[in-house]
Design a protein around this motif. Sequence first.
Motif, short mmCIF file in Angstrom:
data_model
loop_
_atom_site.label_atom_id
_atom_site.label_comp_id
_atom_site.label_asym_id
_atom_site.label_seq_id
_atom_site.Cartn_x
_atom_site.Cartn_y
_atom_site.Cartn_z
N TYR A 7 69.56 -40.61 19.38
CA TYR A 7 70.79 -41.39 19.59
C TYR A 7 70.69 -42.20 20.89
CZ TYR A 7 75.69 -42.17 20.91
OH TYR A 7 76.86 -42.75 21.31
N LEU A 8 70.28 -41.54 21.96
CA LEU A 8 70.19 -42.22 23.26
C LEU A 8 69.13 -43.32 23.26
CD1 LEU A 8 70.63 -39.15 25.65
CD2 LEU A 8 72.31 -40.94 25.16
N THR B 112 75.97 -44.06 15.53
CA THR B 112 76.82 -42.94 15.97
C THR B 112 75.93 -41.70 16.07
OG1 THR B 112 77.32 -42.25 13.73
CG2 THR B 112 78.82 -43.87 14.74
N LYS C 129 73.53 -50.29 17.17
CA LYS C 129 74.81 -49.65 16.88
C LYS C 129 74.54 -48.40 16.06
CE LYS C 129 78.79 -51.98 15.75
NZ LYS C 129 79.47 -53.06 15.00
N LYS D 142 70.54 -46.29 21.26
CA LYS D 142 71.62 -46.90 22.05
C LYS D 142 71.02 -47.77 23.16
CE LYS D 142 76.01 -45.80 21.72
NZ LYS D 142 76.86 -46.78 21.03
N GLU D 143 70.02 -47.20 23.82
CA GLU D 143 69.38 -47.91 24.93
C GLU D 143 68.78 -49.24 24.46
OE1 GLU D 143 66.94 -45.33 27.64
OE2 GLU D 143 65.55 -46.99 27.34
#
Length: 218
Positions: free
Chosen positions: A153-154, A164, A162, A157-158
């Motif tokens: 996830y991280l 969740t 998009k 995101k980085e």
Amino acid sequence: MGKVIAIDGPSGAGKSTVSKLIAERLGFEFLDTGALYRAAALHLKRMNMREESPDADISRALHGVVINFKNGRVFLNDEDVSDAIRTTEAGHYASVFSAKKAVRDFLLQTQRDAAVHNDIVAEGRDMTTVVFPDAWKKFFLDASEQGRAKRRYLQLKEKGMKITMEEASADVRERDKRDSSRDIAPLKKADDAVCIDTTDLSLNEVIEEVLKAVNKTQ
Ligand code: DC
């Protein structure tokens, strides 16, 4: 043949980051085999290949295709696909097509060739078991499902994507199930691999564990 440090493990266990840094620390080349599978899958999707496509069609679609690395970027027939292969969709198709014999056969020599003139840190799913069974050092990096989902996830995101936490979690769960249960070269720990659970370790702690094991038996 150079020295090979082979590192396997499920998605999100931290293999890429750790392998890249270990390679830097030791002056070895870094071989990201997931990137090869992702680029091959991108090509196959563009050629309208599907999970059900016969191996003969897949082999034909891959004929003459060149996938390589230049300055840390990934090229598919001279097209820089480094960003295109990092989406969750690209990861999904890499996992799907990597179960095909035609794809694994196609990439096997490319991976082995990387170690002919260089010392390498190679990371993937079958480095310790199939591609480099006689590797100098072998590692299996693992982490809890929650820890792996969080890391994935991280990472995404980085990169500005998009996503969740639920989607990241479903992605690692679905891919790991497929990668571990396929018939050819499934993800599994080699008997002679050192296992490191990265769930509660910092990046530096994982690197120290790997380097300790490398130095201990040198
Ligand atoms: O490591 P990664 O997430 O970039 O890999 C993408 C997919 O490629 C993974 O889900 C399974 C496949 N793969 C493989 O089958 N064997 C490898 N050595 C590396 C990756």
